[in-house]
Each structure stands twice: as C-alpha cells, then as structure tokens.
Write an enzyme that holds these catalytic residues in place. Structure first.
Site, short mmCIF file in Angstrom:
data_model
loop_
_atom_site.label_atom_id
_atom_site.label_comp_id
_atom_site.label_asym_id
_atom_site.label_seq_id
_atom_site.Cartn_x
_atom_site.Cartn_y
_atom_site.Cartn_z
N LYS B 82 35.01 44.83 32.57
CA LYS B 82 36.36 45.11 32.53
C LYS B 82 36.57 45.30 31.55
CE LYS B 82 40.56 43.85 35.11
NZ LYS B 82 41.52 42.82 36.42
N SER B 157 43.67 44.63 40.51
CA SER B 157 43.76 45.66 39.04
C SER B 157 41.71 45.97 38.80
CB SER B 157 43.85 44.89 37.91
OG SER B 157 43.38 44.07 38.10
N SER B 181 42.97 40.51 41.91
CA SER B 181 42.46 42.03 41.11
C SER B 181 40.63 42.22 41.74
CB SER B 181 43.02 41.53 40.10
OG SER B 181 43.79 42.31 40.12
#
Ligand SMILES: [Zn+2]
Lengths: 490, 490
Positions: B82, B157, B181
């Site tokens: 990420k 996210s 997330s």
C-alpha cells in the site's frame, strides 16, 4: 493619594536536559554543529516516523523534580500541542498537559528579609523546536536549522510568588544552581539551554486578586530578566496610574530599546488543541525507580554550604564562592579530603578545609575554565593537596607555594618534583641556618652593637640579610628563633 | 511454466519452487510484472510499479539460493505494498497530491521484514488518500476497479492492495487498517484480509492516519498465505513505542487444525436492519457450516457497538488533524507559495489535500477545539472503553465473534461519493474491533446472485490471531470458496 502597587511575578523556565541524545530520537545534541546535520526522519517529521521516549532524559527530569521537592507522578501522559510554525516539524510539539510528570515543589531563595519559599506548580517533559535563521538565506528567506528540534527539555512552572526583580533573579540563579548540581542542566544561558519567560502583573497593595498579567519572552540572561521585569512593572504602573487597563498579552524584551514590546494579544492566542499523543503510551515510573533516584541524589549546593561551614572550617562567603560550579565544589572537597588525610580528626579536617579554601580562592579559581557542566583545572586537586601539605610540613613557605603553583601550571609536574629539581626546599637544617646567622652577625658588627644598645628594630635588617644569604630558602620561624638566641648570646 | 501458470500459484507454492530451484525468483517476478502490465491497465491497483527494484531483489534471492543459503519463508514471492508504507528509494504518496513524487529515505519496519524474508516488492498500490475512505474513490490519482466487476468499487482504503491480490498481480499485499481499511476491501474483492491486534505489527514507516487505530495487515488469496505473512511482519520494534513485546505465534501451524469445541459468538444485531439480505443469508450459512465443523454457536451482544461509528468519526479525524499537520510544504512534498507564511500553509494544504481529507482534518480540528474537547474527543474515548468492555464480556462466552465484514457487497463506483454518511456506514462492522484494538479477519463467505464476494468477519481476543487463523482456515477448507477467482481481464 496615589495607589501603591505590588508586583506579582511567576517564572517559567525551560531547561535542556543534559542528555547526549534528543527526547524522541537517537540524534545527538551538539551546539554549534553545521545546520541540519543532527537530524533524522523522526525529528524532521518525515512521513511514517515515530517518537520513542529517551529513558535517560526521563531519569534526569525525575532527578530535577526530586531536587525541587516535587511529587513524581507514577503515571503521566505525553500530549500534543498543535500549532503551525516552520520550526515545528510535526506541526505539534510533544509536551505534557493535564497529567505532567511532576507536580507541587518548592525552591527557597534568599531575600534581604530572610529565606523565602517559592512554589513550583509543575515540571513537565517536552521537546524543543528547531531554530529559524533569519537573514542568512537569499533575500528575506528564513532558513530552518533542525539540529535543536526534538531536544529534551523540562519546563519548570513557578507559582506567582515573586514580588520584585531581585527575587526573580535570585529564583533563577538558585534554580540554575540546583539543576546544575543535580547534573540535569548545564546552566548555559547564552546557548539557550536555560531559558526563562516571566509572567508579570501588578495589584494595589493589600488586594488579593491578581491583576491582568503580561507574559515576557526572550529574556535570556539574568540581566535581561531584571531589566525586562523592572521595565514592565514601571510600564504597568504608569498605565494604571493614568487610569488605563492592562491588556493580557505576550511581550518580548528588546535590549536595544531597553523595553518590552507587544508580540501578540490574548485574542491572537492559539488554541493548541492539546490531546494525549497516541504514538506514546502513558509514561509509567515505578516507585522503586523513584526511590533509587532519591537515594542516589547528589548533594545540592545549599547542603554543601551548610555542611562545609560546620565541618570544613569555611565561612559562608568561602562556601558560596566554592559552590559557584559543581566541579569546583567537587575539587574543593577532594583537595580538602586529601590534605586532611584518612582518619583525620574533625579539627584537622576543618583546618585542612580552611587552608584549601583559601588557596583555591586565591590561586586556583583564576586558572579554572568552565563550560556548561564541565570545568577544566590546570592542576589536579590531589596535586594542590600535596603542595599544601609541603607548606604545612615546613618544606616551603606559603609565599614559595605560590611560585611553585605557577610552576606546576606550566610544567604539569607535582610540587615535590619541582621543589626537588629547583633546590627550592626550605632550609630547616638548624646548623645551616646557624652558620648563615653567624656569618651575617660577623659581617655587621656595628648593627650588633646597636642591638645590644637596645635598638631591637635592627632584627628585621638581620632577617633580611639571612634570607638573602640562604636565597630565601631558610624557614622564617627557625631564622627568627636562632637569630634571637645568637644575638642574645653576643 | 507459463507466466499465467506461475501467477496462479499460491505464495506457498512459489516459495517452495524458488527454494528448490524449480523456478527462479527472476522468472516469477517477470511473470507477475507482465501480468501487472496487462491487468492493471483496467484495474489501476498500482500507483507505481518498481520493475527494476523487484528484479534486483529477485536476482539477490536467486544468488542466495545458488550460494546454498537457506531462503526466507517468502523467498521469491511477489508482494504489493500500500502506498502509505514507506519504501526506501521508491515513491510513496499516500495517493495524495501533497506527497506526489515523495521518495522516503527508509523502509517501514514491515517492509524491512518482508525483504529479509525474501519477498519481492513489485510496486505500490492505490488507496484512498491518506487511507481515508471506503471505496478508493478518494485517491488523488483515480479510483481502483473491483476485479470481480469493473463498474464497482474495490472497497477502501486499501483497495489497490485488495484488487492486486484478488487479480493475482501479486501473491499477497500489505494494507493498513484504521477502521476497516484492510477487511472491507478484502471482503469486496473476495480475499483473506487480516487486521492484527493493535501493537502486533510495528507502525514505524506507516504514514499515520489515526495513530491509536492504524495497523498493518496482509491480504492473501488463502488463509495459510495470510498466516505466513503475518508471522513475518509481526514482532516487537523498538522504533514504535506502541509495538508490543508479546511473543509472535506460529500462525501457519494453526492451518489444517480442527475447530471442534471452539465457541463462535454470533451478534444478532449484526444480522438485522440495514444489512443486505444476501449478506445475512451467507453469514447464517457460515454459522451453520461452523456448527457442522463442531463449533459451539453462542449468542453474544455488543450493546455499545451502535456508538462505534460516532466515536470513530471523532477519534480518527482528531488524530488525523494532528498527524497530517506535518504536511505543511516546508520540508518535503507540495509547496504553493503564498503572500505570507499563513497563506503558504493555506494554499499548500488546500491544493495538496483532497476533499475527504480536508473534511476529516476540519472535523478533527473541531473535535479537539477548546470548549468541544470534552464533549467530543473525551466522550468518544469513553465509548471506546465501553466497547472494549463489551468484547471482554463477549469473550467470556466465546472464542471468536462472527459478523459480516460489510453490510453490502461491493457497491457501484460513484454510488456513494456524494453522501459521506452512507459511505461511512460501510464500516459499521469493522469499526468496533478497531476501536477495541482487537484482531479481526475478513474471509470470503460466499457470493451474491450477481457473483460478488461476501465477506465474513471473525474477531478474536487481543493477540489471539492464532484462533482467527484456525477458524478461518477450517472454514475456508470446508466452504470451498477458495477455488473461486474473478474472471480474467481482457
Ligand atoms: Zn532525530
């Protein structure tokens, strides 16, 4: 009749903790290093970097608190103080807010009317900001040096117990002394490791309620503290006497102008949005740890002064001079102990203390250089003790000791070595002195006659001659004794 | 082996083949890079593909094998990271314009551990800006598409990491989970997604959203792979003061075990109004399946969970408002110079941050403001304590708590962008474990009529990831969902 006002002063001191590394990262602290060379992702607040508390700094903060009679809280909380400024890399300062490390202490200061206790509200741990450098870049640019960013500090918040600039100065000096003797702070005002803000207000004498206060910043020398506070008291008196009101504001002291000038008013005050720092679990200090630090707490200057007067034969004045720096105090004690020797009687210890105190003040102090908590001595305490022991034993005179000490400084040799090499040893061999006396008396028959006729003042003349004959090495006491005996025998 | 066949292998199989020399790490890496080139044109899961770095790492693994060294548990296994995880020398942007082009000088702790284990970092994945969002539509660089249906959101996210894993562009991925997330995009993309206990994985190098909630967690197509990755990234790190010293378990050893006698808590409220009928049906079927495997099913309640959403949207934005203060245009990232310092801050941050980030900064700033702090932030923290107690009570009756991960399957891109509150509702089941700091995992638990994955969330006791792995793996084997993959993108 004009109202008489009483000033009310409270001081906030930021003292840098004497730790090798910063509060929340491993960067070293070195004053004067090239800009932005003592930095890392943490103190530069690079994305993803996290703070980790410096255990050594916490220990120092607890030591300071114990020395100032504070309660050390077993659980305290780091909080974020949020505001934007280029010298604040994270956009918040890690400090402590509602749960500080230490609360409720006191400091006793000396005033003309006797000792006075000044309350300490709290001592909390926090990190320093970076330094903005104006006018060193292109044009009007301000550059930022992050070397100082994240340096460990304690903020010592004093109660508004001070009533004039003298007391404020006394408080600061005493506080600095305590912190230095505990080894917590190097007391360096010029380098900014000991900084002060003052809250000043005035109120009509007899009134209990405090007046509106102004916070004075940038008063980083004892002289500035005094001048800024005195100016501010006068200013506020003038405002009130003219029927005006004091605006609560932050003012800065300008030495150039000799006055305080407004920085920002209460309306511009920040809402710092304090909240517990989620990156840092509550700081837990165990009872055992606090007790360990309490037991190993170093002796404070105040305690030394009292003890020395009792045990080491010194006056309060001597003791005050000798506690001017922790390393000088150590030096004095070491030399006094060495001169007295092991198992000395209380009387002998006092006598040795007195001798060392005199010699250190008259000879040693002007050769000492101090920087922060460090001090450099030209001659070790042990060597000084040896020198004084030689004087005591009569090997050299007190006057010669000064010359030998000068020689010790330049050569680094011990007193006995120098005396031996230079043949300076005091003549205590009575036969040598007797020979010299006989020689001088024989060469000055007319003076001997004068003595016989009752003119005793010629003794001084003979002593001078004998000392010259022995190159000053004869023991003066022996010279006197032998001369008198031989004159009377004529 | 063909590229396609290589990419279809599990990370466990890839490691075995690389370690035995059946296939080189470079071949594996090339296969995945090729796949990314094809698949990601449509999905946009990656913000940066580091082909050069990946091949260099792969070559290192191959050399180590040839030199006869023991290879790590993830040797040659491609991982997607990420874009809020700092990677040395590789751009890390948090999908924000304010960090566009920012290159960190260091690796996050989790990234370091992956590299040591031999994993090959193929690139940085797209996300909601600063991890704020539940659909990935808040990325400043365009949304990610769901591999199961390109008209739908991948969740957020960590949508890029979830989509990259689901579409086999990497064997596994790391994401970060603050309020769901990792788990929610895991559910939307039909992969295993685990949020460890708070403190289990170091946050050092994870660009903070809400520090008291953020945890790094793995995405993998199977529970076993996720377990292995967790073993690699978990462990104490002295650079994160909230990192735990609790021992790391052998999570993979839990795979293949029986679950007979384990107690599964079911929360009736989580299967009520507002939850899609298909999600309810799948969850009930999963409960039945676990009962079939010998689990004891018990009813538990989390009475304060209804306040989780409100508490979360005070605490997380409050922390974020402070965490994101460092993005001020002074030291790195975007800077838009204004007329004065305040204008520079304002313009930089107004242009650098997207609308959702700005919204949360404002929310958080407000929640921490003088006069509101007690009513908002302090109260939210109290709710957090109550939720934690709810779980304590629940875990007296059961070993894991089962709920859906999200009340719906993946929604359409653009469906909720105009209604933040509707978007926030996507997190109602993932928020309570986050607030309590507990480990939770989302695993595929069936498919809707239109072929979209449904996620099941299992929540465990603090640091009991072992039991989560054990139950998840048993269910995965019994359910057979593992064999389902999204159709190839052409
Ligand atoms: Zn640093």
């Amino acid at each position: 009749m004009a109202t008489t006002y009483e000033p009310v002063i409270g001081l906030e001191v930021h003292a840098q903790l004497f730790s090798k590394t910063k509060m929340f990262c491993g960067c070293s602290i070195s004053f004067g290093a090239p800009p932005n060379t003592q930095v890392c992702p943490v103190c530069l607040a690079l994305p993803g970097a996290l703070p980790v508390p410096n255990a050594r700094a916490i220990e120092l903060a607890v030591r300071a608190a114990l020395a100032l009679g504070c309660t050390v809280n077993e659980r305290s909380v780091f909080a974020r103080k949020n505001y934007f400024y280029p010298d604040l890399s994270k956009g918040y300062q890690i400090s402590q807010f509602d749960l500080p490390l230490n609360t409720g202490g006191k400091l006793v200061i000396d005033t003309p009317s006797g000792p006075r206790e000044v309350g300490i509200t709290r001592i909390h741990v926090e990190e320093d900001a970076a330094k903005n450098l104006h006018g060193v870049g292109h044009g009007t640019d301000t550059l930022v040096d992050f070397n100082r960013a994240g340096t460990a500090l304690i903020e010592i918040v004093g109660e508004p117990d001070l009533r004039n600039a003298d007391e404020a100065e006394a408080y600061l000096k005493k506080l600095r002394e305590v912190l230095m003797f505990v080894g917590v702070n190097d007391g360096n005002l010029e380098e900014g490791s000991f900084r002060c803000d003052a809250n000043v207000s005035i109120r009509p004498v007899g009134q209990e309620k405090f007046g509106t206060r102004c916070e004075l910043k940038n008063i980083n020398s004892f002289r500035f503290v005094r001048k800024a506070i005195e100016y501010e008291i006068t200013r506020q008196e003038a405002v009130l006497s003219a029927g005006g009101t004091i605006t609560q504001e932050t003012r800065t002291y300008s030495d150039g102008l000799g006055k305080t000038i407004p920085m920002r008013t209460k309306e511009d005050a920040h809402d710092y949005r304090y909240f517990p720092d989620p990156d840092l679990p509550p700081l837990v200090i165990t009872r055992a740890f606090i007790e360990k630090l309490r037991v190993t707490a170093p002796e404070l200057a105040e305690q030394k002064r009292t003890r020395w007067q009792k045990e080491l034969g010194v006056t309060l004045y001597d003791a005050t001079v000798l506690t001017g720096h922790p390393k000088i105090a150590d030096y004095f004690e070491e030399a006094a102990a060495a001169l007295a020797g092991k198992d000395a009687s209380p009387e002998a210890r006092a006598a040795a203390g007195k001798k060392v105190a005199n010699f250190v003040q008259s000879e040693v102090l002007r050769t000492v250089t101090t920087r922060g908590l460090e001090a450099e001595f030209a001659v070790s305490a042990e060597y000084v003790a040896e020198l004084l022991r030689l004087v005591e034993g009569g090997s050299i005179s007190g006057k010669m000791a000064k010359d030998v000490f000068a020689e010790m400084i330049t050569t680094g040799r011990s007193a006995s070595k120098i005396i031996e090499q230079k043949g300076l040893s005091q003549v205590t061999d009575t036969s040598v002195i007797e020979a010299a006396v006989a020689e001088v008396l024989a060469a000055n028959a007319s003076q001997v006659e004068k003595y016989k006729a009752g003119k005793t003042s010629v003794v001084g003349f003979f002593v001078g001659q004998i000392m010259r004959a022995t190159k000053g090495a004869a023991n003066p006491q022996l010279v006197n004794d032998i001369l008198k005996k031989m004159l009377d025998a004529q | 082996m063909t590229s396609q066949a290589l990419c279809a292998l599990s990370g466990i199989e890839i490691q075995k083949k690389v370690a035995s020399g059946d296939v080189s790490a470079v071949e594996v890496t090339n296969a995945f890079l090729e796949r990314i080139t094809h698949q990601d044109r449509k999905l946009h899961a990656f913000l940066y593909v580091d082909a050069e770095g990946a091949l260099a790492q792969a070559a290192t693994v191959d050399r180590a094998r040839k030199a006869g060294e023991t290879l790590g548990p993830l040797a040659g296994v491609p991982v997607a990271l990420k874009d809020n995880l700092c990677t040395r020398g590789v751009p890390t942007t948090c999908a924000s314009k304010i960090l566009a082009g920012y290159v960190p000088p260091y690796d996050a702790d989790a990234v370091e551990r992956l590299r040591r284990a031999g994993a090959i970092a193929v690139g940085k994945t797209n996300m909601d800006e600063f991890a704020m969002g539940s659909s990935n539509e808040n990325s400043a660089f365009g949304p990610v598409k769901n591999p199961w249906d390109e008209t739908r959101a991948p969740g957020g996210s960590s949508g890029g990491s979830a989509a990259a894993t689901a579409s086999s562009m990497a064997s596994f991925a790391l994401g970060s989970d603050t309020g769901g997330s990792v788990r929610q995009p895991g559910a939307f993309c039909g992969v295993t997604a685990l949020k460890p206990t708070y403190g289990r994985v170091s946050r050092f190098g994870l660009i903070a959203f809400a520090s008291s909630l953020d945890q790094i967690g793995p995405f993998a197509r199977s529970v076993r792979e996720a377990a292995r990755v967790l073993s690699v990234i978990a462990g104490h790190d002295a650079r994160d003061a909230t990192s735990t010293t609790t021992a790391v378990d052998d999570y993979e050893a839990e795979c293949g075990k029986e679950v007979r006698g384990l107690r599964v808590g079911v929360v009736a409220d989580a299967l009520g109004a507002g939850v899609d009928a298909e999600v309810v049906k799948a969850t009930r079927a999963a409960v039945a399946k676990l009962a079939e495997l010998g689990c004891e099913i018990v009813d538990v309640s989390l009475p304060h969970a209804t306040h989780a959403l409100a508490a979360y949207y005070l605490i997380a934005p409050a922390e974020a408002s402070s965490n994101l203060a460092r993005f001020d245009g002074m030291r790195y990232g975007l800077r838009k110079t204004g007329d004065d310092l305040t204008a520079t801050y304002g313009t930089t941050r107004a242009e650098g941050f997207g609308p959702e980030v700005r919204r949360r900064i404002m929310l958080g700033t407000y929640a921490l403001s003088a006069g509101y702090y007690d009513a908002f932030y302090v109260k939210a923290q109290k709710v957090r304590t109550l939720i934690r107690r709810d779980y304590d009570a629940a875990f007296k009756k059961c070993d894991v708590v089962l709920t859906p991960t999200s009340p719906t399957t993946a929604f359409k891109l653009g469906e909720k962008t105009s209604d933040p509150l509707a978007m926030y509702m996507a997190d109602i089941f993932t928020l309570p474990p986050s607030l309590a700091g507990l480990p939770a995992v989302s695993i595929p638990g069936g498919y809707s009529a239109d072929g979209l994955p449904i996620g099941l969330q299992l929540t465990g006791r603090a640091f009991d990831e072992k039991t989560l792995v054990r139950v998840s793996d048993a269910y995965e084997r019994a359910s057979g969902w593992l064999s389902r993959r999204p159709s190839e993108i052409v």
